[in-house]
Design a protein around this motif. Structure first.
Motif, PDB file in Angstrom:
ATOM      1  N   GLY A 359       5.019  -0.890  -3.863  1.00  0.00           N
ATOM      2  CA  GLY A 359       5.252  -2.325  -3.849  1.00  0.00           C
ATOM      3  C   GLY A 359       4.168  -3.132  -3.180  1.00  0.00           C
ATOM      4  N   ALA A 360       3.047  -2.503  -2.796  1.00  0.00           N
ATOM      5  CA  ALA A 360       1.956  -3.251  -2.167  1.00  0.00           C
ATOM      6  C   ALA A 360       1.154  -3.989  -3.235  1.00  0.00           C
ATOM      7  N   GLY A 361       0.496  -5.065  -2.834  1.00  0.00           N
ATOM      8  CA  GLY A 361      -0.305  -5.841  -3.781  1.00  0.00           C
ATOM      9  C   GLY A 361      -1.139  -6.871  -3.065  1.00  0.00           C
ATOM     10  N   LEU A 362      -2.087  -7.438  -3.791  1.00  0.00           N
ATOM     11  CA  LEU A 362      -2.960  -8.448  -3.208  1.00  0.00           C
ATOM     12  C   LEU A 362      -2.223  -9.739  -2.904  1.00  0.00           C
ATOM     13  N   ASP A 363      -1.069  -9.940  -3.578  1.00  0.00           N
ATOM     14  CA  ASP A 363      -0.308 -11.163  -3.340  1.00  0.00           C
ATOM     15  C   ASP A 363       0.817 -10.953  -2.327  1.00  0.00           C
ATOM     16  N   GLY A 364       0.868  -9.793  -1.711  1.00  0.00           N
ATOM     17  CA  GLY A 364       1.967  -9.506  -0.807  1.00  0.00           C
ATOM     18  C   GLY A 364       1.737  -9.955   0.625  1.00  0.00           C
ATOM     19  N   GLY A 365       0.529 -10.324   0.968  1.00  0.00           N
ATOM     20  CA  GLY A 365       0.244 -10.750   2.332  1.00  0.00           C
ATOM     21  C   GLY A 365      -1.236 -10.980   2.511  1.00  0.00           C
ATOM     22  N   SER A 366      -1.606 -11.505   3.670  1.00  0.00           N
ATOM     23  CA  SER A 366      -3.005 -11.863   3.898  1.00  0.00           C
ATOM     24  C   SER A 366      -3.880 -10.652   4.154  1.00  0.00           C
ATOM     25  N   GLY A 367      -3.290  -9.512   4.588  1.00  0.00           N
ATOM     26  CA  GLY A 367      -4.096  -8.346   4.913  1.00  0.00           C
ATOM     27  C   GLY A 367      -4.860  -7.804   3.731  1.00  0.00           C
ATOM     28  N   MET A 368      -4.159  -7.535   2.631  1.00  0.00           N
ATOM     29  CA  MET A 368      -4.808  -7.017   1.431  1.00  0.00           C
ATOM     30  C   MET A 368      -5.801  -8.026   0.866  1.00  0.00           C
ATOM     31  N   ARG A 369      -5.415  -9.287   0.835  1.00  0.00           N
ATOM     32  CA  ARG A 369      -6.329 -10.309   0.320  1.00  0.00           C
ATOM     33  C   ARG A 369      -7.588 -10.390   1.181  1.00  0.00           C
ATOM     34  N   GLY A 370      -7.395 -10.285   2.497  1.00  0.00           N
ATOM     35  CA  GLY A 370      -8.556 -10.314   3.379  1.00  0.00           C
ATOM     36  C   GLY A 370      -9.510  -9.153   3.126  1.00  0.00           C
ATOM     37  N   LEU A 371      -8.956  -7.958   2.900  1.00  0.00           N
ATOM     38  CA  LEU A 371      -9.813  -6.814   2.572  1.00  0.00           C
ATOM     39  C   LEU A 371     -10.559  -7.043   1.270  1.00  0.00           C
ATOM     40  N   ALA A 372      -9.854  -7.553   0.247  1.00  0.00           N
ATOM     41  CA  ALA A 372     -10.496  -7.808  -1.040  1.00  0.00           C
ATOM     42  C   ALA A 372     -11.622  -8.826  -0.893  1.00  0.00           C
ATOM     43  N   GLU A 373     -11.404  -9.872  -0.097  1.00  0.00           N
ATOM     44  CA  GLU A 373     -12.437 -10.885   0.101  1.00  0.00           C
ATOM     45  C   GLU A 373     -13.635 -10.315   0.857  1.00  0.00           C
ATOM     46  N   SER A 386       0.237   0.195  -6.947  1.00  0.00           N
ATOM     47  CA  SER A 386       1.377   0.505  -6.084  1.00  0.00           C
ATOM     48  C   SER A 386       2.676   0.099  -6.766  1.00  0.00           C
ATOM     49  N   PRO A 387       3.150   0.897  -7.732  1.00  0.00           N
ATOM     50  CA  PRO A 387       4.410   0.552  -8.382  1.00  0.00           C
ATOM     51  C   PRO A 387       5.580   0.699  -7.414  1.00  0.00           C
ATOM     52  N   ALA A 388       6.656   0.019  -7.712  1.00  0.00           N
ATOM     53  CA  ALA A 388       7.856   0.135  -6.877  1.00  0.00           C
ATOM     54  C   ALA A 388       8.330   1.586  -6.867  1.00  0.00           C
ATOM     55  N   GLY A 389       8.586   2.120  -5.693  1.00  0.00           N
ATOM     56  CA  GLY A 389       8.961   3.519  -5.554  1.00  0.00           C
ATOM     57  C   GLY A 389       7.800   4.425  -5.249  1.00  0.00           C
ATOM     58  N   GLY A 390       6.567   3.881  -5.347  1.00  0.00           N
ATOM     59  CA  GLY A 390       5.379   4.635  -4.999  1.00  0.00           C
ATOM     60  C   GLY A 390       4.898   5.540  -6.121  1.00  0.00           C
ATOM     61  N   PRO A 391       3.829   6.263  -5.877  1.00  0.00           N
ATOM     62  CA  PRO A 391       2.979   6.206  -4.682  1.00  0.00           C
ATOM     63  C   PRO A 391       2.033   5.010  -4.716  1.00  0.00           C
ATOM     64  N   THR A 392       1.295   4.824  -3.653  1.00  0.00           N
ATOM     65  CA  THR A 392       0.315   3.744  -3.546  1.00  0.00           C
ATOM     66  C   THR A 392      -1.086   4.346  -3.493  1.00  0.00           C
TER      67      THR A 392
END
Length: 405
Positions: A359-373, A386-392
């Motif tokens: 369930g992780a994604g670039l729109d899920g919080g500032s952490g992932m977006r910050g890494l991408a930037e 990262s589909p729901a249920g994993g794995p990531t």
């Protein structure tokens, strides 16, 4: 007398066509004009619209160059010229849309100027003044007036005199228009788009550096600095009680000793957050293994690098993995994870895998977006699966730059 040979020969009435010398309605009609295909009519429409568009563009370009040039040395001159160049971009957008609709010319839109980020008004004006798209559009508008007059007059005359050859004239004139649009209104090349991307990436780097400095300042103020202040106060009180109450002074010194240890630990953690000594001394393999040992789930680390990358790339790789493993500890509910680092050609690849709930994604919080930037700012890539249920599976790419010998 010889009898007429047929009834038609015997008839000599006024309604008989061709006998009385009076032409019928068919003889009075002009010859039919050929039917043109749709694309020819579109080309004709474009050529007729050239004149009003050219007049407007010419007036705009001459006004911008004369007024902006005259006021260049004044306070309002450069900002006015910068705004005019931004306006010429909009005229170019309109011309590309017209060429797309009537001439079928598919011209890619130039990259927008990265003006939304921080910076003074002068910096933004200077960026607009250095915009090659705005200047080329201004040149396009300035040279179009003679061509607009020529195409308008040629098409208007051809509509009543040269109707049969008009499609060929329209095609030839429209092809010149197509060449002008492609030559002056399209992005010059990949370099221009790359410049715009680098301008935007520079803003990301500046913002990231400012945020890191604020974090370091906050950690020093709230952590080690506060403990050192308490330590100084405690030692001062212990000094006053040293002669009159040695036991209390000894207890206060022992407490101060504990504060020193805590302050040293916080300073080590802060230094590790800036650039850990183990990364400088022993490289990514040892540094990532150290990060993995602090993760709440077992992590297998595999680093397959024959040489060490440049310090800047090595540092970004370290902090990327460090933040991803923190996410694994806090949010994944995983039982195990793995980190793989290897080189493929001129790229450094990083892959972090965990068997958590996903369930992780670039729109899920500032952490992932910050890494991408951050990775994008150095021409890197960042992808999350990262589909729901994993794995990531998080994959990061960085440009490979070796260390200077």
């Amino acid at each position: 007398m010889t009898a007429p040979s047929s009834a038609a020969d015997r008839y000599d009435g006024p309604d008989r066509p061709g006998i009385s010398g009076r032409p019928d309605d068919t003889d009075r009609l002009p010859p039919p004009r050929p039917a043109y295909p749709v694309h020819t009519w579109k080309e004709i429409a474009h050529l007729l619209l050239n004149l009003p568009m050219a007049v407007f563009g010419f007036v705009y370009a001459i006004t911008v160059l004369s007024v902006g040039g005259a006021l260049t040395l004044t306070v309002v001159g450069l900002p006015l010229l910068a705004l005019s160049l931004l306006g010429s971009r909009q005229l170019g957008k309109l011309e590309r849309a017209r060429a797309r609709a009537l001439l079928g010319v598919r011209v890619e839109e130039p990259s927008p100027l990265p003006l939304a980020r921080g910076g003074s008004m002068f910096q933004r004006a200077w960026m607009a003044l250095r915009d090659p798209v705005g200047w080329r559009t201004l040149l396009y508008d300035a040279i179009r007036l003679p061509w607009g007059i020529l195409t308008f007059c040629t098409v208007m005359i051809s509509l009543f005199v040269l109707w049969p050859v008009l499609p060929y004239l329209a095609r030839g004139l429209a092809n010149v228009d197509r060449a002008m649009v492609r030559g002056l209104l399209s992005p010059s090349d990949e370099l221009e788009r790359r410049i715009a991307e680098l301008e935007s990436d520079r803003g990301v780097v500046v913002d990231t550096a400012a945020a890191d400095l604020r974090r370091i300042e906050r950690d020093l103020h709230d952590g080690a600095q506060a403990r050192l202040v308490n330590l100084a106060m405690g030692l001062g009180l212990a000094k006053e009680k040293l002669l009159e109450d040695p036991d209390t002074a000894a207890a206060m010194v022992a407490e101060a000793h504990g504060e020193v240890k805590l302050a040293l630990q916080e300073l080590r953690d802060l230094a590790r957050g800036i650039h850990p000594a183990i990364l400088t001394d022993r490289g990514l393999d040892a540094a990532l293994s150290s990060v993995a040992s602090r993760c709440t789930v077992p992590v297998k680390v595999t680093v397959d690098l024959a040489d060490r990358p440049a310090p800047a790339i090595e540092g970004i790789a370290y902090f990327t993995v460090s933040e991803l493993l923190q996410n694994v500890s806090k949010h994944s509910a995983a039982r195990s994870a793995s980190v793989d680092v290897w080189r493929a050609g001129d790229r450094l690849l990083i892959q972090v895998h965990d068997d958590g709930r996903g369930g992780a994604g670039l729109d899920g919080g500032s952490g992932m977006r910050g890494l991408a930037e951050r990775l994008g700012a150095v021409d890197g890539l960042f992808a999350v699966e990262s589909p729901a249920g994993g794995p990531t599976v998080v994959t990061a790419e960085l440009p490979w730059r070796g260390r200077e010998k």
